[in-house]
Design an enzyme around this catalytic site. Structure first.
Site, PDB file in Angstrom:
ATOM      1  N   TYR A  64     -42.124  23.498  47.954  1.00 24.15           N
ATOM      2  CA  TYR A  64     -41.958  24.569  46.964  1.00 24.15           C
ATOM      3  C   TYR A  64     -42.409  25.916  47.540  1.00 24.15           C
ATOM      4  O   TYR A  64     -41.702  26.914  47.460  1.00 24.15           O
ATOM      5  CB  TYR A  64     -42.758  24.243  45.685  1.00 24.15           C
ATOM      6  CG  TYR A  64     -43.132  25.470  44.902  1.00 24.15           C
ATOM      7  CD1 TYR A  64     -42.163  26.213  44.234  1.00 24.15           C
ATOM      8  CD2 TYR A  64     -44.454  25.926  44.862  1.00 24.15           C
ATOM      9  CE1 TYR A  64     -42.497  27.373  43.539  1.00 24.15           C
ATOM     10  CE2 TYR A  64     -44.796  27.071  44.169  1.00 24.15           C
ATOM     11  CZ  TYR A  64     -43.819  27.792  43.513  1.00 24.15           C
ATOM     12  OH  TYR A  64     -44.150  28.938  42.846  1.00 24.15           O
ATOM     13  N   HIS A  65     -43.605  25.938  48.120  1.00 26.39           N
ATOM     14  CA  HIS A  65     -44.097  27.206  48.667  1.00 26.39           C
ATOM     15  C   HIS A  65     -43.209  27.686  49.826  1.00 26.39           C
ATOM     16  O   HIS A  65     -43.020  28.881  50.016  1.00 26.39           O
ATOM     17  CB  HIS A  65     -45.553  27.066  49.120  1.00 26.39           C
ATOM     18  CG  HIS A  65     -46.513  26.929  47.977  1.00 26.39           C
ATOM     19  ND1 HIS A  65     -47.110  25.733  47.638  1.00 26.39           N
ATOM     20  CD2 HIS A  65     -46.942  27.822  47.064  1.00 26.39           C
ATOM     21  CE1 HIS A  65     -47.880  25.906  46.582  1.00 26.39           C
ATOM     22  NE2 HIS A  65     -47.800  27.163  46.202  1.00 26.39           N
ATOM     23  N   SER A  84     -46.470  23.492  50.762  1.00 24.39           N
ATOM     24  CA  SER A  84     -45.582  22.495  50.153  1.00 24.39           C
ATOM     25  C   SER A  84     -44.150  22.985  50.337  1.00 24.39           C
ATOM     26  O   SER A  84     -43.926  24.153  50.679  1.00 24.39           O
ATOM     27  CB  SER A  84     -45.861  22.356  48.653  1.00 24.39           C
ATOM     28  OG  SER A  84     -45.409  23.518  47.966  1.00 24.39           O
ATOM     29  N   THR A  91     -45.159  33.738  44.922  1.00 21.81           N
ATOM     30  CA  THR A  91     -46.451  33.097  44.685  1.00 21.81           C
ATOM     31  C   THR A  91     -47.492  33.524  45.723  1.00 21.81           C
ATOM     32  O   THR A  91     -47.134  33.821  46.871  1.00 21.81           O
ATOM     33  CB  THR A  91     -46.305  31.556  44.714  1.00 21.81           C
ATOM     34  OG1 THR A  91     -47.590  30.966  44.901  1.00 21.81           O
ATOM     35  CG2 THR A  91     -45.436  31.091  45.861  1.00 21.81           C
ATOM     36  N   LYS A 147     -40.420  29.809  48.694  1.00 18.92           N
ATOM     37  CA  LYS A 147     -40.814  31.189  48.366  1.00 18.92           C
ATOM     38  C   LYS A 147     -40.921  32.036  49.648  1.00 18.92           C
ATOM     39  O   LYS A 147     -40.696  33.236  49.621  1.00 18.92           O
ATOM     40  CB  LYS A 147     -42.153  31.202  47.624  1.00 18.92           C
ATOM     41  CG  LYS A 147     -42.100  30.512  46.270  1.00 18.92           C
ATOM     42  CD  LYS A 147     -41.279  31.315  45.275  1.00 18.92           C
ATOM     43  CE  LYS A 147     -41.314  30.680  43.903  1.00 18.92           C
ATOM     44  NZ  LYS A 147     -40.563  31.426  42.899  1.00 18.92           N
TER      45      LYS A 147
HETATM   46  P1  NAD Z   1     -40.710  26.991  34.554  1.00 17.94           P
HETATM   47  O1  NAD Z   1     -40.213  25.781  35.266  1.00 17.94           O
HETATM   48  O2  NAD Z   1     -41.410  26.821  33.263  1.00 17.94           O
HETATM   49  O3  NAD Z   1     -39.494  28.024  34.342  1.00 17.94           O
HETATM   50  C1  NAD Z   1     -38.432  28.173  35.232  1.00 17.94           C
HETATM   51  C2  NAD Z   1     -37.155  28.253  34.400  1.00 17.94           C
HETATM   52  O4  NAD Z   1     -36.032  28.422  35.275  1.00 17.94           O
HETATM   53  C3  NAD Z   1     -36.911  26.967  33.603  1.00 17.94           C
HETATM   54  O5  NAD Z   1     -36.628  27.280  32.254  1.00 17.94           O
HETATM   55  C4  NAD Z   1     -35.724  26.321  34.303  1.00 17.94           C
HETATM   56  O6  NAD Z   1     -34.919  25.587  33.399  1.00 17.94           O
HETATM   57  C5  NAD Z   1     -35.011  27.534  34.887  1.00 17.94           C
HETATM   58  N1  NAD Z   1     -34.217  27.245  36.085  1.00 17.94           N
HETATM   59  C6  NAD Z   1     -34.601  26.594  37.215  1.00 17.94           C
HETATM   60  N2  NAD Z   1     -33.591  26.522  38.079  1.00 17.94           N
HETATM   61  C7  NAD Z   1     -32.535  27.153  37.507  1.00 17.94           C
HETATM   62  C8  NAD Z   1     -31.192  27.395  37.903  1.00 17.94           C
HETATM   63  N3  NAD Z   1     -30.712  26.963  39.071  1.00 17.94           N
HETATM   64  N4  NAD Z   1     -30.369  28.086  37.055  1.00 17.94           N
HETATM   65  C9  NAD Z   1     -30.832  28.517  35.862  1.00 17.94           C
HETATM   66  N5  NAD Z   1     -32.085  28.304  35.415  1.00 17.94           N
HETATM   67  C10 NAD Z   1     -32.924  27.619  36.242  1.00 17.94           C
HETATM   68  O7  NAD Z   1     -41.625  27.781  35.596  1.00 17.94           O
HETATM   69  P2  NAD Z   1     -42.583  29.039  35.350  1.00 17.94           P
HETATM   70  O8  NAD Z   1     -43.977  28.561  35.382  1.00 17.94           O
HETATM   71  O9  NAD Z   1     -42.101  29.832  34.210  1.00 17.94           O
HETATM   72  O10 NAD Z   1     -42.315  29.840  36.688  1.00 17.94           O
HETATM   73  C11 NAD Z   1     -41.351  30.895  36.755  1.00 17.94           C
HETATM   74  C12 NAD Z   1     -41.383  31.521  38.132  1.00 17.94           C
HETATM   75  O11 NAD Z   1     -42.686  32.058  38.366  1.00 17.94           O
HETATM   76  C13 NAD Z   1     -41.112  30.519  39.242  1.00 17.94           C
HETATM   77  O12 NAD Z   1     -40.279  31.084  40.212  1.00 17.94           O
HETATM   78  C14 NAD Z   1     -42.478  30.240  39.809  1.00 17.94           C
HETATM   79  O13 NAD Z   1     -42.412  29.915  41.154  1.00 17.94           O
HETATM   80  C15 NAD Z   1     -43.207  31.546  39.574  1.00 17.94           C
HETATM   81  N6  NAD Z   1     -44.657  31.322  39.493  1.00 17.94           N
HETATM   82  C16 NAD Z   1     -45.198  30.589  38.466  1.00 17.94           C
HETATM   83  C17 NAD Z   1     -46.582  30.365  38.437  1.00 17.94           C
HETATM   84  C18 NAD Z   1     -47.239  29.569  37.342  1.00 17.94           C
HETATM   85  O14 NAD Z   1     -48.465  29.409  37.383  1.00 17.94           O
HETATM   86  N7  NAD Z   1     -46.510  29.081  36.360  1.00 17.94           N
HETATM   87  C19 NAD Z   1     -47.408  30.875  39.463  1.00 17.94           C
HETATM   88  C20 NAD Z   1     -46.829  31.603  40.490  1.00 17.94           C
HETATM   89  C21 NAD Z   1     -45.453  31.825  40.493  1.00 17.94           C
END
Ligand code: NAD
Length: 405
Positions: free
Chosen positions: A197-198, A195, A156, A201
């Site tokens: 969460y951050h 946070s 992120t 990362k």
């Molecule tokens: P999301 O929560 O919709 O998707 C994450 C998926 O991973 C979910 O389907 C969840 O069930 C699965 N998951 C989580 N832990 C797991 C585990 N231990 N084993 C198996 N599956 C697991 O989130 P997203 O928005 O799709 O984000 C995906 C990635 O992209 C994340 O790492 C997030 O930090 C990064 N990201 C997202 C955004 C955003 O704006 N959505 C921005 C920056 C970075």
């Protein structure tokens, strides 16, 4: 139109961890459409958190089986699904890599909401154990498999922190002269997580640096901005392929909350002066950037490849203005629940992806589609109590859910 860059790609086998999620599902479909063989791994934890928070995607997302059937129904190559917890089932993960022998693993499988991670000790601990444990399992399993698997991870922009005024944010590294001795070094950009969460990362980045140096793993870390948009050219092929849209105050990003408020004809609630600048990227471009990263692994022995996966930056008040101009909605400033400066600059380098031929979708061009085809279309499915700050953001709530990303 950047379709030309896809004409010469080589088909690979790709395991998509977290492929049922908001970024993972459309990416799995895009990779499949490009001709890659895709295996989705997910423990459905995001759907379970919806149950815990008593909210649901605004869009009617289908079960993984229904999604896979629908994809084959529109002529897509079969996608396989493995129900697995990446953080808790190390041996199964290792066996999966050994038997599938993928060229690349795309790792989305983390708890991704900053507000959720800050809720209480249980969610803090879950976020650290799930995210750091999962990332480490992936790295250890790749090493133990002995296979040359390229790890592509979603990081992120938040690792840089937002208080970096006065210069462009580079792609991952800075060149420094270390004291004493004036030693030249290329080091990771200092990390300022806002946070838990951050912070996970940031810890992921250290693990990547170590495993690259110690085991020569090929790793790409994508420092992504806030992803907006719901559907892609692939997910619109059948309504059963629809992507999730989170609008609640834990998982809904600032833009989705504004869209929801506009559809409900409530004022758009801007924190403080709305001078916070954020980086954005459309979901279709997320999928494209990941496909580009899969296509361009770093050479063995090269430092972790870091891209800023960002299309543009906007101030929150400007987002509110754009949506207000499109919908006629009012804008209302409320006190900022986040622990951050009200105003910040954010200039982000994204030359690496642009250099690979990528031309991003802009908010100005794509936002109306979200207003009409998502927020307005599904607004009857909205649980108003989850979006309205007046019924929701009391003092305790402000402390517990103090962020919009
Ligand atoms: P999301 O929560 O919709 O998707 C994450 C998926 O991973 C979910 O389907 C969840 O069930 C699965 N998951 C989580 N832990 C797991 C585990 N231990 N084993 C198996 N599956 C697991 O989130 P997203 O928005 O799709 O984000 C995906 C990635 O992209 C994340 O790492 C997030 O930090 C990064 N990201 C997202 C955004 C955003 O704006 N959505 C921005 C920056 C970075």
């Amino acid at each position: 139109d950047d379709d030309a860059i896809w004409s010469s790609i080589k088909a690979k086998k790709v395991v998509v961890l977290g492929g049922d999620g908001f970024c993972g599902w459309p990416t799995a479909l895009f990779l499949s459409e490009l001709g890659h063989e895709v295996v989705v791994v997910d423990n459905l934890s995001r759907r379970k958190i919806d149950v815990e928070l008593e909210c649901d995607s605004l869009t009617p997302i289908q079960s993984m089986n229904e999604r896979m059937r629908a994809w084959e129904g529109v002529g897509g190559s079969p996608i396989r699904f493995v129900y697995m917890d990446v953080a808790a089932e190390y041996q199964r993960l290792l066996q999966l890599l050994e038997s599938e022998k993928p060229d690349a693993v795309v790792h989305f499988a983390e708890q991704r909401a900053a507000p959720y991670s800050q809720k209480n000790s249980a969610t803090k601990r879950y976020t650290v154990e799930n995210n750091v444990g999962g990332t480490h399992n992936v790295l250890a399993a790749v090493v133990e498999s002995g296979l040359d698997i390229h790890v592509v991870h979603l990081g992120t922009m938040g690792v840089y922190g937002y208080g970096t005024a006065g210069g462009e944010i580079p792609e991952g590294y800075i060149d420094v002269l270390m004291q004493p001795g004036n030693r030249e070094a290329r080091i990771l950009h200092p990390m300022y997580p806002g946070s838990v969460y951050h912070a996970t990362k940031c810890l992921d980045q250290i693990l990547f640096q170590f495993y690259q140096r110690n085991d020569q793993l090929r790793i790409t870390d994508l420092h992504q901005g806030i992803v907006w948009g719901t559907n892609t050219a692939q997910t619109v092929k059948d309504e059963r392929l629809v992507n999730r849209f989170d609008y609640d105050s834990d998982y809904g990003t600032v833009l989705n909350r504004f869209l929801m408020q506009a559809a409900l004809e409530y004022p758009l609630t801007v924190y403080g002066t709305g001078g916070q600048t954020r980086a954005f990227i459309h979901i279709q471009d997320t999928a494209k950037c990941i496909a580009l990263a899969v296509e361009n692994p770093p050479k063995s022995g090269a430092m972790v490849e870091i891209f800023n996966q960002v299309a543009e930056t906007h101030r929150v008040r400007d987002l509110a203005r754009i949506i207000s101009e499109m919908t006629g909605c009012e804008v209302k400033n409320i006190s900022n629940p986040r622990n951050e400066a009200d105003e910040n600059e954010l200039v982000v380098a994204n030359r690496k992806f642009q250099g690979l031929g990528w031309s991003p979708i802009t908010l100005q061009a794509g936002l109306l589609d979200e207003v009409v085809n998502i927020a307005a279309k599904y607004k009857d499915r909205c649980d108003v109590s989850k979006v309205l700050p007046s019924s929701f953001w009391n003092k305790t709530r402000l402390q517990a859910c103090g962020t919009s990303q």
